[in-house]
Design an enzyme around this catalytic site. Structure first.
Site, PDB file in Angstrom:
ATOM      1  N   LYS A   6      15.831   5.583  -4.074  1.00  0.00           N
ATOM      2  CA  LYS A   6      14.808   4.860  -3.311  1.00  0.00           C
ATOM      3  C   LYS A   6      13.582   4.716  -4.199  1.00  0.00           C
ATOM      4  O   LYS A   6      12.828   5.665  -4.388  1.00  0.00           O
ATOM      5  CB  LYS A   6      14.464   5.677  -2.054  1.00  0.00           C
TER       6      LYS A   6
ATOM      7  N   GLU B 169       8.809  16.899  -8.509  1.00  0.00           N
ATOM      8  CA  GLU B 169       7.875  16.660  -9.624  1.00  0.00           C
ATOM      9  C   GLU B 169       6.636  16.040  -8.993  1.00  0.00           C
ATOM     10  O   GLU B 169       6.671  14.881  -8.578  1.00  0.00           O
ATOM     11  CB  GLU B 169       8.480  15.675 -10.632  1.00  0.00           C
TER      12      GLU B 169
ATOM     13  N   GLU C 181      -6.507  15.195  -7.968  1.00  0.00           N
ATOM     14  CA  GLU C 181      -5.923  14.151  -8.796  1.00  0.00           C
ATOM     15  C   GLU C 181      -6.478  12.783  -8.388  1.00  0.00           C
ATOM     16  O   GLU C 181      -6.522  12.463  -7.206  1.00  0.00           O
ATOM     17  CB  GLU C 181      -4.410  14.168  -8.586  1.00  0.00           C
TER      18      GLU C 181
ATOM     19  N   CYS D  36       1.136  11.461 -14.117  1.00  0.00           N
ATOM     20  CA  CYS D  36       1.059  12.757 -13.433  1.00  0.00           C
ATOM     21  C   CYS D  36       0.458  13.833 -14.336  1.00  0.00           C
ATOM     22  O   CYS D  36      -0.229  14.733 -13.864  1.00  0.00           O
ATOM     23  CB  CYS D  36       2.433  13.174 -12.957  1.00  0.00           C
TER      24      CYS D  36
END
Ligand code: NAD
Length: 498
Positions: free
Chosen positions: A179, A254, A387, A288
Site C-alpha cells: 500500500k 521504521e 520532527e 526520516c
C-alpha cells in the site's frame, strides 16, 4: 499522463470494487497528475486473498532461492531499462529534483539485485545445525518465509521505500500486498507492472492504492496477513502496532526521527557545512534520518552559521525537472502548511531565523519553501524536539563532549546521529555513545543496501536492509530429532529400560 485507475490484484489490473478514485497532484505546479484507484476494505480483502492463495498453494514459496533470485534480477533490469521515465514520474508525483530521483531509482534496482544475491544463497544457508547439550538429540534451525506480508509505505522515497520491503519479502519467499502513500502512488503501480513482466507469478505482489484510513487500516487489521512492515510517522506506526496486537502479527516499524549532528571545533568548516546541507536539504528535508538538530562547538558556532547561511541562500529552487535545481517543492499543500507553521512556532519559541522560510519570489505556484537556518534554538522548544520533515535546520552551540552527547541523546527518537571531528578516536567514542540505530562519522546520510537501517526508541522496531532486512520476512523453525536407540522410558517402562 497515462491512467492509474486500477489496482494490481492476483496478476490483473482491476477497478476498485466501489469504483472510486483519488487525485495525485504535481507539487511543482499544483496540477492534477492522475486519477488513481481508491481501494477500500473489499479490495484489500481480495488482495490479501490472492496473496494468501499464492503463498499457500502457489509456486513462489516452493521455488528455489536461485529461481526467485533470477526473477528479482529481472525486476531490477526492468527498473533500470525505464530509469529515466520512472524518475520523471517520481519527480512529478513527489517533487524531488531529477538527479535525486535517478539516484533513488538506481538504488531501488540495486536493492532488488542485492536481495537476488541473498535469495540465491538462502537455500544453502537456510538450515543451521544447533549444538545441543543433550547428545540424545540433534537439532537444526531452519529459515522459512513468514507468509503474507502487508507493506505500508510513505511518500518521501516512493519507489525506494517499496523496494526496501518488496525485494527482501520476495527473496524470502513471501507473498505480499503493498500500500503506497496516497500522495505518491504512481511508481508502486509501475513496479507491479515491471514485476509481472519479469515473470513474478500471479498473486505474489499485489498493489492497492488508496487512503490510509480506507486501504491502509484494513490491510493492517486483516487476519490473513502474517507480517506487517510499515514505514511512516510515529502516530500511524502506533496505530499499526495496535491493529497487529489483536492477531499477534509480526511487526516491523521504521518511523520518524530528529537526528543530531555534533560538529567539534577541530572540524573543517567547509566539510561540515556541506554534510549539514546534504543532511537537511537533500529531498527537501523530507528524510526520516535528516540532519535536523545540529550541535556546534562554541568556537566554530558563529563562523559555521555564517557559512551555512551563505550557502543555503545559493540553493537553486524550482521544478525538479528543470536543470540545476537542488531543492524542489514539498510534497503537498498539507506538508507545506505544516512546515510553515513549524517555522513560525520555532521563532515564537526563541529560535533566530537566519535565512529562508518564504516562498521564492519567482515561483507563484507550487509548494516551495526557501531553505531555513534556525540558530540558538532552545533545547526545550517544540521545534528542537519534534520532527518537521522539511528543509529546516535547527542549530545550537555546545561547550564540551559530555554536553554534546547528553543533548544529542535527549530525544524520544533514535534513528540516526552524526559526529564530525578531525580527532577520529573522539568520533569513534562518541559514535558508541549515541542512542541511535545509524551513526555517521565525518558525513551524514549516505545509505547502503548492505548495512542495517532502523531506529532506537520511538524511531522504530527492527531493521531493514542487509541480511537484517531479509530476516524480517523469515520465520525460524526448530527441527529436533531423537537419535538415541534407548526408549524414552518416561511413561512406558519397557524391559529394555528397566
Ligand atoms: P504517515 O504515517 O502519514 O503515512 C505512512 C503510510 O501509512 C501511508 O501509506 C498512509 O496512507 C498510511 N496510513 C495512514 N494512516 C493509516 C492507518 N490508520 N492505518 C494504516 N495505514 C495508514 O507518514 P508519511 O507522512 O507518509 O511519512 C512521513 C513519516 O515517515 C515521517 O515521520 C518520517 O520520518 C517517516 N519515515 C521513516 C523512514 C524510516 O526509514 N525510518 C523512512 C521514510 C519516512
Amino acid at each position: 499522463m497515462k491512467s492509474y485507475d486500477r489496482l494490481f490484484i492476483d496478476g490483473e489490473w482491476v477497478k476498485p470494487v466501489e469504483g472510486g478514485t483519488f487525485q495525485t497532484v504535481n507539487p511543482s505546479d499544483e496540477t492534477v497528475l492522475a486519477d488513481v484507484a481508491a481501494a477500500t476494505a473489499e479490495d484489500v480483502d481480495l488482495a490479501v486473498g490472492a496473496a494468501r492463495e499464492a503463498f499457500d498453494e502457489g509456486p513462489w514459496p516452493r521455488m528455489s532461492g536461485a529461481e526467485r533470485g533470477a526473477i528479482l534480477r529481472k525486476i531490477a533490469a526492468g527498473i533500470r531499462e525505464r530509469l529515466d521515465e520512472l524518475a520523471q514520474i517520481e519527480v512529478r508525483d513527489n517533487g524531488k529534483p531529477l538527479p535525486e530521483a535517478l539516484w533513488d531509482l538506481g538504488d531501488a534496482a540495486g536493492c532488488f539485485e542485492f536481495y537476488a544475491g541473498l535469495a540465491e544463497t538462502l537455500d544453502a544457508n537456510a538450515e543451521k545445525p544447533v549444538a545441543l547439550a543433550d547428545g540424545r538429540f540433534s537439532s537444526i534451525a531452519r529459515k522459512e518465509p513468514i507468509g503474507v506480508a502487508g507493506a505500508i509505505i510513505p511518500w518521501n522515497f516512493p519507489m525506494l521505500m517499496a523496494a526496501w520491503k518488496v525485494a527482501p519479502a520476495l527473496a524470502a519467499g513471501c507473498t505480499m500486498v503493498l500500500k503506497p502513500s496516497e500522495l505518491t502512488p504512481l511508481t508502486a503501480l509501475e513496479l507491479a507492472g515491471i514485476a509481472s513482466k519479469a515473470g513474478l507469478p500471479r498473486g505474489v505482489l499485489n498493489v492497492v492504492t488508496g487512503l490510509g484510513q480506507d486501504a491502509g487500516a484494513p490491510l493492517a487489521e486483516h487476519p490473513g496477513v502474517d507480517k506487517l512492515a510499515f514505514t511512516g510517522s510515529v502516530p500511524t506506526g502506533s496505530r499499526i502496532m495496535q491493529s497487529a496486537a489483536r492477531d499477534i502479527k509480526n511487526v516491523s516499524l521504521e518511523l520518524g526521527g530528529k537526528s543530531p549532528f555534533i560538529v567539534f571545533d577541530d572540524s573543517d568548516i567547509e566539510a561540515a557545512v556541506e554534510w549539514i546541507m546534504f543532511g537537511i536539504f537533500w529531498n527537501q528535508g523530507e528524510v526520516c534520518s535528516a540532519t535536523s538538530r545540529v550541535l556546534v562547538q562554541r568556537k566554530l558556532y558563529a563562523p559555521l552559521l555564517e557559512r551555512l547561511t551563505e550557502q543555503a541562500r545559493k540553493i537553486t529552487i524550482g521544478d525538479g525537472l528543470q536543470q540545476d535545481v537542488l531543492l524542489g517543492p514539498l510534497v503537498s499543500r498539507g506538508q507545506y502548511d505544516k512546515v510553515r507553521e513549524a517555522i513560525s512556532r520555532g521563532e515564537a519559541e526563541g529560535a533566530r531565523r537566519l535565512t529562508g522560510g518564504e516562498r521564492p519570489a519567482h515561483l507563484a505556484k507550487g509548494y516551495f519553501i526557501e531553505p531555513v537556518v534556525l540558530a540558538d534554538v532552545p533545547e526545550d522548544s517544540w521545534i528542537w524536539r519534534e520532527e518537521i520533515f522539511g528543509p529546516v535546520v535547527c542549530v545550537r552551540p555546545f561547550d564540551d563532549e559530555a554536553e554534546a552527547v547528553r543533548s544529542a541523546n535527549d530525544s524520544r527518537f533514535g534513528l540516526a546521529a552524526a559526529v564530525m571531528s578531525s580527532d577520529l578516536a573522539r568520533c569513534e567514542r562518541v559514535a558508541r555513545l549515541m542512542r541511535a540505530g545509524i551513526v555517521w562519522i565525518n558525513c551524514s546520510q549516505p545509505t547502503f543496501t548492505e548495512a542495517p537501517w532502523g531506529g532506537y526508541k520511538q524511531s522504530g522496531i527492527g531493521r531493514e536492509l542487509g541480511e537484517w532486512g531479509l530476516n524480517n520476512y523469515l520465520e525460524i523453525k526448530q527441527i529436533t530429532r531423537y537419535e538415541s536407540d534407548q526408549p524414552w522410558g518416561w511413561y512406558i517402562k519397557s524391559e529394555r529400560s528397566e
